[in-house]
Design an enzyme around this catalytic site. Structure first.
Site, PDB file in Angstrom:
ATOM      1  N   ASP A 196      69.463  66.665  54.249  1.00 35.45           N
ATOM      2  CA  ASP A 196      68.474  65.607  54.027  1.00 35.45           C
ATOM      3  C   ASP A 196      68.639  64.559  55.132  1.00 35.45           C
ATOM      4  OD1 ASP A 196      67.614  63.625  51.051  1.00 35.45           O
ATOM      5  OD2 ASP A 196      66.778  63.681  53.067  1.00 35.45           O
ATOM      6  N   ASP A 222      61.722  66.388  56.133  1.00 39.89           N
ATOM      7  CA  ASP A 222      63.073  65.911  56.424  1.00 39.89           C
ATOM      8  C   ASP A 222      64.138  66.536  55.535  1.00 39.89           C
ATOM      9  OD1 ASP A 222      63.034  62.662  54.683  1.00 39.89           O
ATOM     10  OD2 ASP A 222      62.341  64.657  54.097  1.00 39.89           O
ATOM     11  N   GLU A 223      63.814  67.634  54.877  1.00 43.55           N
ATOM     12  CA  GLU A 223      64.780  68.304  54.010  1.00 43.55           C
ATOM     13  C   GLU A 223      64.704  69.809  54.170  1.00 43.55           C
ATOM     14  OE1 GLU A 223      63.362  65.648  50.390  1.00 43.55           O
ATOM     15  OE2 GLU A 223      64.940  67.030  49.754  1.00 43.55           O
TER      16      GLU A 223
END
Lengths: 79, 385
Positions: free
Chosen positions: B6, B99-100
């Site tokens: 993350d 973003d993960e």
């Protein structure tokens, strides 16, 4: 950031699989690239633009390379 | 082992890396400058209470020295793509959002792997990520959030997180948290010790599935080639609130065009359309429509949302509209039943791919709602238009 959007001349080195700007000329002055703080690519349709954030003498420049037209531009500056 | 990666305050971190003078300062990334909503706040800004979803004005009230940076979604998308290419070298990757990601590293040493890709990301982009590890994705994702920023946390057994609130589990929202609390289920420990009957009464079969996943009896695998998206949507926050029907309809058509373009690009068609409306005072609601006949073109989507918005009375000015399509399936109708229409859209979409989305549009919206800022998409790097 102050918008500029002017064509510039850029001296680059091709190495490590990248295009690395070394200096550029704007308003008759040579701006030496002290640091490339960030680099990224943007696509508009099939046109590819490679963007660089550059620090020189405490000023942040955003330049980009239009790969289709083979032109460099100074997009904006932060004093 | 499965790792969840993350990126820390992703948009804000990218902007701080882009402009080194912003390092260590409270930064908020926002949409259009005039009536922006904060999309990400740096950790320095979060110390002042600045949060995602706040308006810029609210953020500045909490933190007068807050630096506002206008979002550049293409830059974040490009960075995300490069980060995912780095992560792919270390295991089977499932991209979860911009973003993960989940990374199945098998029997590799999780500490060595995490240290290696964290360093590679930091060296290339000057940004950090937090990593969580567990035998399943649910716990891995929970773990990555326990020690942020630049964290690393491994959950070997669900008992390691018995003290953590159930609200930290992905998929358990505020309403479910409240309902579980009424039954005395507050922590993960309470959840794991509760009867299945209680869990099912609040969460249905999904709750039971979650229970057995946390227990380790159901395996949830990292899927390196994720299925088609479950939904495709776009939304717009307007520079000024809209009230007039004509303006609202123009904005809806613009959204419908965008959603339809992305739908066709994925070779999908949809049976369910949702329209999201947010008033000036942030009151938000959605209107839904389902049908047996699947759709893929903007005119059909627009016709549906136009009917939906006409079915209610707009009592306040509108600050945001969103259209989302779901119940997606591979496009068969496109190719078999509407050949002429399909060919026409092929040409339109080819022009857009070549010269950009705004290169061509329908004459009925020739004076579009003048929204020149990014139209927010559903986030996954390769699916952003």
């Amino acid at each position: 950031m102050e918008e500029i959007n002017e064509k510039i001349k850029v001296a680059t080195i091709f190495g490590e699989g990248r295009v690395i700007p070394i200096w550029f000329e704007w308003k008759g002055k040579k701006v030496k690239v002290e640091k490339v703080s960030y680099r990224w690519k943007e696509k508009e349709g099939s046109c590819l633009y490679i963007h660089y954030s550059i620090v020189s003498n405490g000023i942040l420049y955003h330049i980009f390379w239009d790969r289709e037209k083979m032109e460099w531009y100074l997009k904006e500056i932060e004093w | 082992m499965i790792l969840h990666v993350d990126m820390d305050a992703f948009f804000a971190s990218v902007e701080q890396a882009t402009n080194p003078s912003l390092k260590g300062l409270p930064v908020a990334v926002a949409g259009a400058k005039k009536r922006s909503v904060i999309t990400t706040a740096s950790y320095e800004a979060r110390k002042y209470g600045v949060k995602t979803g706040m308006t810029v004005a609210e953020g500045l009230k909490l933190c007068p020295v807050l630096k506002i940076v206008v979002a550049n979604f293409k830059k974040y998308e490009a960075t995300s793509r490069e980060i995912m290419e780095i992560l792919k070298k270390y295991g089977e990757l499932e991209v979860y959002s911009v973003d993960e990601a989940f990374l199945d590293i098998g029997r590799a040493n999780h500490k060595e792997v995490a240290i290696a890709f964290k360093k590679e990301i930091r060296d290339n982009f000057n940004i950090t990520c937090s990593v969580g590890g567990a035998e399943n994705k649910v716990l891995a994702k929970l773990a990555s959030g326990l020690k942020k920023p630049d964290g690393f946390f491994i959950v070997n057994d669900v008992k390691d997180v018995y003290e953590v609130s159930v609200s930290e589990i992905c998929g358990i929202g505020k309403k479910t948290v409240r309902k579980l609390a009424l039954l005395g289920i507050i922590t993960i420990g309470d959840f794991m010790n509760a009867s299945l009957h209680k869990i099912k009464s609040v969460m249905g079969i999904h709750g039971v599935r979650l229970f057995y996943t946390l227990k380790g009896e159901i395996k949830d695998y990292v899927n390196p080639d994720p299925d088609r998206p479950k939904s495709i949507g776009n939304s717009m926050t307007f520079d000024r609130d809209l009230f007039h029907k004509a303006e609202i309809e123009k904005a809806l058509f613009q959204l419908a065009e965008k959603v339809a373009f992305r739908l066709r690009r994925e070779m999908l068609e949809a049976r369910h359309v949702s329209l999201i409306v947010r008033y000036k005072d942030f009151e938000t609601f959605s209107l839904q429509h389902s049908q047996a006949m699947p759709i893929y073109d903007e005119k059909e989507i627009f016709s549906i949302v136009k009917k939906l918005i006409s079915s209610i009375e707009l009592v306040k000015p509108v600050r945001l509209l969103g259209i989302s399509v779901s119940d997606l399936a591979p496009a068969i109708q496109q190719r078999l039943f509407d050949k002429n229409l399909y060919e026409r859209y092929k040409v339109i979409d080819m022009i857009r791919e070549r010269w950009g989305f705004n290169a061509i549009t329908w004459g009925i919206v020739k004076d579009k709602y003048p929204h020149n800022k990014p139209i927010s998409p559903s986030w996954k790097p390769d699916k952003i238009c």
